[in-house]
Design a protein around this motif. Sequence first.
Motif, PDB file in Angstrom:
ATOM      1  N   PHE A   1       0.831  -1.209   0.000  1.00  0.00           N
ATOM      2  CA  PHE A   1       0.000   0.000   0.000  1.00  0.00           C
ATOM      3  C   PHE A   1       0.866   1.260   0.000  1.00  0.00           C
ATOM      4  O   PHE A   1       0.595   2.212  -0.732  1.00  0.00           O
ATOM      5  N   ALA A   2       1.915   1.254   0.801  1.00  0.00           N
ATOM      6  CA  ALA A   2       2.816   2.408   0.841  1.00  0.00           C
ATOM      7  C   ALA A   2       3.529   2.593  -0.496  1.00  0.00           C
ATOM      8  O   ALA A   2       3.676   3.722  -0.975  1.00  0.00           O
ATOM      9  N   ALA A   3       3.954   1.497  -1.108  1.00  0.00           N
ATOM     10  CA  ALA A   3       4.638   1.608  -2.399  1.00  0.00           C
ATOM     11  C   ALA A   3       3.716   2.132  -3.489  1.00  0.00           C
ATOM     12  O   ALA A   3       4.166   2.787  -4.427  1.00  0.00           O
ATOM     13  N   LEU A   4       2.428   1.871  -3.372  1.00  0.00           N
ATOM     14  CA  LEU A   4       1.484   2.350  -4.378  1.00  0.00           C
ATOM     15  C   LEU A   4       1.037   3.787  -4.145  1.00  0.00           C
ATOM     16  O   LEU A   4       0.736   4.510  -5.087  1.00  0.00           O
ATOM     17  N   THR A   5       0.970   4.226  -2.891  1.00  0.00           N
ATOM     18  CA  THR A   5       0.394   5.536  -2.608  1.00  0.00           C
ATOM     19  C   THR A   5       1.407   6.649  -2.379  1.00  0.00           C
ATOM     20  O   THR A   5       1.148   7.791  -2.743  1.00  0.00           O
ATOM     21  N   VAL A   6       2.536   6.359  -1.776  1.00  0.00           N
ATOM     22  CA  VAL A   6       3.494   7.407  -1.429  1.00  0.00           C
ATOM     23  C   VAL A   6       4.004   8.178  -2.650  1.00  0.00           C
ATOM     24  O   VAL A   6       4.108   9.402  -2.584  1.00  0.00           O
ATOM     25  N   PRO A   7       4.310   7.537  -3.776  1.00  0.00           N
ATOM     26  CA  PRO A   7       4.756   8.340  -4.929  1.00  0.00           C
ATOM     27  C   PRO A   7       3.731   9.366  -5.402  1.00  0.00           C
ATOM     28  O   PRO A   7       4.107  10.452  -5.850  1.00  0.00           O
ATOM     29  N   SER A   8       2.448   9.068  -5.303  1.00  0.00           N
ATOM     30  CA  SER A   8       1.450  10.044  -5.740  1.00  0.00           C
ATOM     31  C   SER A   8       1.331  11.212  -4.760  1.00  0.00           C
ATOM     32  O   SER A   8       0.870  12.283  -5.139  1.00  0.00           O
ATOM     33  N   PHE A   9       1.752  11.030  -3.522  1.00  0.00           N
ATOM     34  CA  PHE A   9       1.756  12.128  -2.558  1.00  0.00           C
ATOM     35  C   PHE A   9       3.016  12.984  -2.693  1.00  0.00           C
ATOM     36  O   PHE A   9       2.953  14.198  -2.661  1.00  0.00           O
ATOM     37  N   LEU A  10       4.160  12.341  -2.811  1.00  0.00           N
ATOM     38  CA  LEU A  10       5.419  13.083  -2.824  1.00  0.00           C
ATOM     39  C   LEU A  10       5.783  13.649  -4.190  1.00  0.00           C
ATOM     40  O   LEU A  10       6.412  14.689  -4.278  1.00  0.00           O
ATOM     41  N   ALA A  11       5.427  12.944  -5.248  1.00  0.00           N
ATOM     42  CA  ALA A  11       5.820  13.379  -6.587  1.00  0.00           C
ATOM     43  C   ALA A  11       4.636  13.317  -7.543  1.00  0.00           C
ATOM     44  O   ALA A  11       4.609  12.497  -8.458  1.00  0.00           O
ATOM     45  N   PRO A  12       3.632  14.175  -7.367  1.00  0.00           N
ATOM     46  CA  PRO A  12       2.457  14.088  -8.236  1.00  0.00           C
ATOM     47  C   PRO A  12       2.746  14.455  -9.687  1.00  0.00           C
ATOM     48  O   PRO A  12       2.099  13.962 -10.593  1.00  0.00           O
ATOM     49  N   GLY A  13       3.744  15.282  -9.920  1.00  0.00           N
ATOM     50  CA  GLY A  13       4.080  15.683 -11.280  1.00  0.00           C
ATOM     51  C   GLY A  13       5.294  14.964 -11.832  1.00  0.00           C
ATOM     52  O   GLY A  13       5.804  15.333 -12.877  1.00  0.00           O
ATOM     53  N   GLY A  14       5.801  13.968 -11.144  1.00  0.00           N
ATOM     54  CA  GLY A  14       6.974  13.247 -11.586  1.00  0.00           C
ATOM     55  C   GLY A  14       8.246  13.657 -10.876  1.00  0.00           C
ATOM     56  O   GLY A  14       9.242  12.964 -10.934  1.00  0.00           O
TER      57      GLY A  14
ATOM     58  N   ALA B   1       7.958  17.142  -4.800  1.00  0.00           N
ATOM     59  CA  ALA B   1       7.511  18.496  -4.487  1.00  0.00           C
ATOM     60  C   ALA B   1       6.955  18.511  -3.072  1.00  0.00           C
ATOM     61  O   ALA B   1       5.992  17.824  -2.772  1.00  0.00           O
ATOM     62  N   VAL B   2       7.594  19.278  -2.204  1.00  0.00           N
ATOM     63  CA  VAL B   2       7.116  19.407  -0.833  1.00  0.00           C
ATOM     64  C   VAL B   2       6.388  20.732  -0.656  1.00  0.00           C
ATOM     65  O   VAL B   2       5.315  20.786  -0.066  1.00  0.00           O
ATOM     66  N   VAL B   3       6.947  21.802  -1.188  1.00  0.00           N
ATOM     67  CA  VAL B   3       6.331  23.120  -1.091  1.00  0.00           C
ATOM     68  C   VAL B   3       5.297  23.253  -2.201  1.00  0.00           C
ATOM     69  O   VAL B   3       5.565  22.978  -3.366  1.00  0.00           O
ATOM     70  N   GLY B   4       4.088  23.634  -1.829  1.00  0.00           N
ATOM     71  CA  GLY B   4       3.016  23.788  -2.802  1.00  0.00           C
ATOM     72  C   GLY B   4       2.360  22.486  -3.219  1.00  0.00           C
ATOM     73  O   GLY B   4       1.661  22.432  -4.224  1.00  0.00           O
ATOM     74  N   ASN B   5       2.572  21.432  -2.462  1.00  0.00           N
ATOM     75  CA  ASN B   5       1.998  20.129  -2.783  1.00  0.00           C
ATOM     76  C   ASN B   5       0.768  19.907  -1.909  1.00  0.00           C
ATOM     77  O   ASN B   5       0.875  19.496  -0.758  1.00  0.00           O
ATOM     78  N   GLU B   6      -0.404  20.185  -2.467  1.00  0.00           N
ATOM     79  CA  GLU B   6      -1.626  20.050  -1.673  1.00  0.00           C
ATOM     80  C   GLU B   6      -1.973  18.591  -1.398  1.00  0.00           C
ATOM     81  O   GLU B   6      -2.609  18.280  -0.396  1.00  0.00           O
ATOM     82  N   ARG B   7      -1.538  17.683  -2.254  1.00  0.00           N
ATOM     83  CA  ARG B   7      -1.808  16.259  -2.009  1.00  0.00           C
ATOM     84  C   ARG B   7      -1.077  15.762  -0.755  1.00  0.00           C
ATOM     85  O   ARG B   7      -1.616  14.956  -0.004  1.00  0.00           O
ATOM     86  N   LEU B   8       0.138  16.224  -0.582  1.00  0.00           N
ATOM     87  CA  LEU B   8       0.906  15.811   0.593  1.00  0.00           C
ATOM     88  C   LEU B   8       0.248  16.291   1.876  1.00  0.00           C
ATOM     89  O   LEU B   8       0.108  15.528   2.835  1.00  0.00           O
TER      90      LEU B   8
END
Length: 111
Positions: free
Chosen positions: A54-67, A70-77
């Motif tokens: 579950f972590a391997a599937l979800t964490v990339p979409s939180f930390l790197a939504p655009g590829g 991105a920590v600053v300005g990342n509303e998903r995170l």
Amino acid sequence: MTVDYAPLSIWGVIVALGALTFGIRASFIYLFGRIDTVPERVTNALRFVPPAVFAALTVPSFLAPGGTVAVVGNERLLAGIVAAAVTWYVDDVFATIAAGMATLWLLRFAV
């Protein structure tokens, strides 16, 4: 650099990898079919497989939504952090989804 592979080599790789994958899965089915009790260490190790997947599937979409990360300005995170905090305290799936989506929509549309 482009490399042209023959169709026979591509199909050979597909069949070989398919046979290898089938062999790995069949070996576990065969092994657990022959053993009456699963050892305690294996049972303890297998408990961590679903959270890891579950972590391997979800964490990339939180930390790197655009590829890119991105920590600053990342509303998903931020929405994920709010949802994790809600589930930590409330332990209710609906409340977690509602809090996470409300945070995401608020950050995306209002801020």
